[in-house]
Design a protein around this motif. Structure first.
Motif, mmCIF file in Angstrom:
data_model
loop_
_atom_site.group_PDB
_atom_site.id
_atom_site.type_symbol
_atom_site.label_atom_id
_atom_site.label_comp_id
_atom_site.label_asym_id
_atom_site.label_seq_id
_atom_site.Cartn_x
_atom_site.Cartn_y
_atom_site.Cartn_z
ATOM 1 N N ASN A 20 0.850 -1.199 0.000
ATOM 2 C CA ASN A 20 0.000 0.000 0.000
ATOM 3 C C ASN A 20 0.880 1.242 0.000
ATOM 4 O OD1 ASN A 20 -1.040 1.950 2.613
ATOM 5 N ND2 ASN A 20 -2.174 2.018 0.699
ATOM 6 N N TYR A 21 0.539 2.195 -0.846
ATOM 7 C CA TYR A 21 1.237 3.473 -0.860
ATOM 8 C C TYR A 21 0.202 4.589 -0.952
ATOM 9 C CZ TYR A 21 0.240 3.628 -5.881
ATOM 10 O OH TYR A 21 -0.405 3.659 -7.090
ATOM 11 N N TYR A 22 0.614 5.771 -0.549
ATOM 12 C CA TYR A 22 -0.247 6.947 -0.648
ATOM 13 C C TYR A 22 0.249 7.859 -1.762
ATOM 14 C CZ TYR A 22 -2.866 11.133 0.796
ATOM 15 O OH TYR A 22 -3.679 12.243 0.819
ATOM 16 N N ARG A 23 1.498 8.332 -1.625
ATOM 17 C CA ARG A 23 2.071 9.202 -2.653
ATOM 18 C C ARG A 23 3.252 8.553 -3.378
ATOM 19 N NH1 ARG A 23 1.807 13.106 1.710
ATOM 20 N NH2 ARG A 23 0.008 14.486 1.483
ATOM 21 N N SER A 24 3.820 7.502 -2.825
ATOM 22 C CA SER A 24 5.077 6.930 -3.344
ATOM 23 C C SER A 24 4.831 5.901 -4.440
ATOM 24 C CB SER A 24 5.870 6.313 -2.192
ATOM 25 O OG SER A 24 6.115 7.246 -1.170
ATOM 26 N N GLU A 25 4.112 6.305 -5.483
ATOM 27 C CA GLU A 25 3.754 5.346 -6.533
ATOM 28 C C GLU A 25 4.982 4.779 -7.235
ATOM 29 O OE1 GLU A 25 0.975 4.894 -10.543
ATOM 30 O OE2 GLU A 25 1.210 6.856 -9.598
ATOM 31 N N ALA A 26 5.927 5.632 -7.602
ATOM 32 C CA ALA A 26 7.099 5.158 -8.342
ATOM 33 C C ALA A 26 7.875 4.132 -7.535
ATOM 34 C CB ALA A 26 7.996 6.336 -8.722
ATOM 35 N N ALA A 27 8.095 4.407 -6.248
ATOM 36 C CA ALA A 27 8.827 3.473 -5.394
ATOM 37 C C ALA A 27 8.054 2.172 -5.219
ATOM 38 C CB ALA A 27 9.106 4.115 -4.036
ATOM 39 N N ALA A 28 6.737 2.263 -5.051
ATOM 40 C CA ALA A 28 5.918 1.068 -4.849
ATOM 41 C C ALA A 28 5.913 0.182 -6.090
ATOM 42 C CB ALA A 28 4.499 1.476 -4.476
ATOM 43 N N GLN A 29 5.725 0.785 -7.239
ATOM 44 C CA GLN A 29 5.686 -0.001 -8.477
ATOM 45 C C GLN A 29 7.050 -0.622 -8.774
ATOM 46 O OE1 GLN A 29 3.016 -0.827 -9.864
ATOM 47 N NE2 GLN A 29 1.497 0.729 -9.366
ATOM 48 N N ALA A 30 8.125 0.116 -8.499
ATOM 49 C CA ALA A 30 9.466 -0.419 -8.723
ATOM 50 C C ALA A 30 9.733 -1.609 -7.812
ATOM 51 C CB ALA A 30 10.508 0.672 -8.493
ATOM 52 N N LEU A 31 9.300 -1.524 -6.557
ATOM 53 C CA LEU A 31 9.505 -2.622 -5.626
ATOM 54 C C LEU A 31 8.682 -3.845 -6.045
ATOM 55 C CD1 LEU A 31 10.834 -3.618 -3.022
ATOM 56 C CD2 LEU A 31 8.941 -2.588 -1.735
ATOM 57 N N ALA A 32 7.462 -3.620 -6.495
ATOM 58 C CA ALA A 32 6.623 -4.728 -6.955
ATOM 59 C C ALA A 32 7.259 -5.431 -8.156
ATOM 60 C CB ALA A 32 5.227 -4.220 -7.290
ATOM 61 N N ARG A 33 7.791 -4.651 -9.081
ATOM 62 C CA ARG A 33 8.460 -5.255 -10.247
ATOM 63 C C ARG A 33 9.681 -6.055 -9.812
ATOM 64 N NH1 ARG A 33 7.233 -0.156 -12.515
ATOM 65 N NH2 ARG A 33 9.362 0.565 -12.080
ATOM 66 N N GLU A 34 10.423 -5.510 -8.861
ATOM 67 C CA GLU A 34 11.628 -6.196 -8.370
ATOM 68 C C GLU A 34 11.302 -7.548 -7.744
ATOM 69 O OE1 GLU A 34 14.376 -5.811 -4.413
ATOM 70 O OE2 GLU A 34 13.715 -3.933 -5.332
ATOM 71 N N LEU A 35 10.192 -7.624 -7.023
ATOM 72 C CA LEU A 35 9.888 -8.810 -6.235
ATOM 73 C C LEU A 35 9.032 -9.838 -6.963
ATOM 74 C CD1 LEU A 35 9.346 -7.109 -2.756
ATOM 75 C CD2 LEU A 35 11.370 -8.324 -3.589
ATOM 76 N N GLY A 36 8.467 -9.466 -8.099
ATOM 77 C CA GLY A 36 7.800 -10.469 -8.920
ATOM 78 C C GLY A 36 6.288 -10.484 -8.816
ATOM 79 N N PRO A 37 5.647 -11.452 -9.485
ATOM 80 C CA PRO A 37 4.197 -11.449 -9.649
ATOM 81 C C PRO A 37 3.400 -11.687 -8.381
ATOM 82 C CG PRO A 37 5.141 -13.475 -10.527
ATOM 83 C CD PRO A 37 6.289 -12.571 -10.216
ATOM 84 N N ARG A 38 4.034 -12.149 -7.313
ATOM 85 C CA ARG A 38 3.309 -12.347 -6.058
ATOM 86 C C ARG A 38 3.233 -11.080 -5.224
ATOM 87 N NH1 ARG A 38 2.056 -17.406 -4.578
ATOM 88 N NH2 ARG A 38 2.226 -17.027 -2.337
ATOM 89 N N VAL A 39 3.722 -9.982 -5.772
ATOM 90 C CA VAL A 39 3.691 -8.684 -5.077
ATOM 91 C C VAL A 39 3.032 -7.655 -5.987
ATOM 92 C CG1 VAL A 39 5.064 -6.866 -4.001
ATOM 93 C CG2 VAL A 39 5.775 -9.261 -3.788
#
Length: 253
Positions: A35-54
């Motif tokens: 969950n993010y509020y304003r940190s969309e770029a960081a959140a999406q980058a972390l999700a991509r890094e960790l794979g489809p289960r995130v």
């Protein structure tokens, strides 16, 4: 329920301690909603890094409708409900004691901001999560606290008061939800080396804190994240209503 069988929500899960928690849970095989509020770029980058289960989903935890929509989106994307919540989201705050207002000058608005983030945010995620948890007879809530209850060495009046209220909610919710198979616990760190919030802390303070701990070190976000994973795991199935301090032994009890 094993961690690799759980869908876990981490509020404020894109940066700092939240990112460390997200990584720890992904490492153990959990499906994780960042969950993010304003940190969309960081959140999406972390999700991509960790794979489809995130996955990364935006929501304002102080808004119940926004939180409800997040739970619906997570269910639609993963095909299973969120069964564990880590309440980590923190309103804008910098751990710089020298710059914080003293009690005789602090504005009430600072308290309200922290209470809304810590307490109202937890109530909103808990109320959104409990129906599915209750139906499954299983749920895990972990709230992030602070060791400043026991060691109020810096004037973070607003932050500490809000986290103290969150500890009380942790214990009353644990009693209320225990018969449904839902545990509610708190993990309380001290100064962490280093998060966005603690980046303003002078290096001399880190050194001072390290010297006061039995381990002679300042706790890292990764070390605290591992304890969060413990509370979500089957190993902690008989533990609820507790506040575990993770600060290298600086604070006792």
């Amino acid at each position: 329920m094993k961690l690799n069988e759980q869908c876990v929500l981490v509020t404020g899960g894109a940066r700092g301690l939240g990112a460390a928690i997200t990584r720890a849970l992904a490492r153990e095989g959990a499906q994780v909603v960042i969950n993010y509020y304003r940190s969309e770029a960081a959140a999406q980058a972390l999700a991509r890094e960790l794979g489809p289960r995130v996955i990364a989903l935006q929501a304002d935890v102080t808004d119940a409708h926004s939180v409800g929509a997040l739970f619906d989106q997570a269910l639609a994307q993963f095909g299973r409900p969120i069964v564990a919540v880590v309440n980590n989201a923190l309103a804008d705050f910098r751990f710089d004691g020298d710059a914080r207002p003293r009690i005789d000058e602090i504005a009430w608005g600072r308290f309200q901001q922290q209470i809304d983030s810590a307490l109202k945010g937890c109530v909103n995620t808990l109320q959104a999560a409990v129906p599915a948890m209750r139906a499954l007879g299983h749920g895990r809530i972990v709230n992030i606290g602070t060791n400043l209850f026991q060691n109020p060495v810096v004037p973070y009046h607003d932050y500490t008061a809000a986290k103290a209220a969150l500890l009380s909610l942790t214990r009353t919710a644990a009693n209320d939800l225990g018969p449904d198979g839902i545990t509610v616990n708190m993990v309380s760190g001290g100064l962490l080396r280093v998060t966005d919030a603690s980046a303003a802390t002078p290096e001399a303070v880190f050194d001072l804190v390290a010297g006061l701990t039995p381990l002679r070190s300042v706790t890292t976000p990764e070390e605290l994240a591992d304890v969060v994973a413990f509370f979500l795991s089957p190993w902690a199935r008989a533990v609820t209503g507790q506040n575990l301090i993770v600060d290298g032994g600086l604070v006792k009890g």
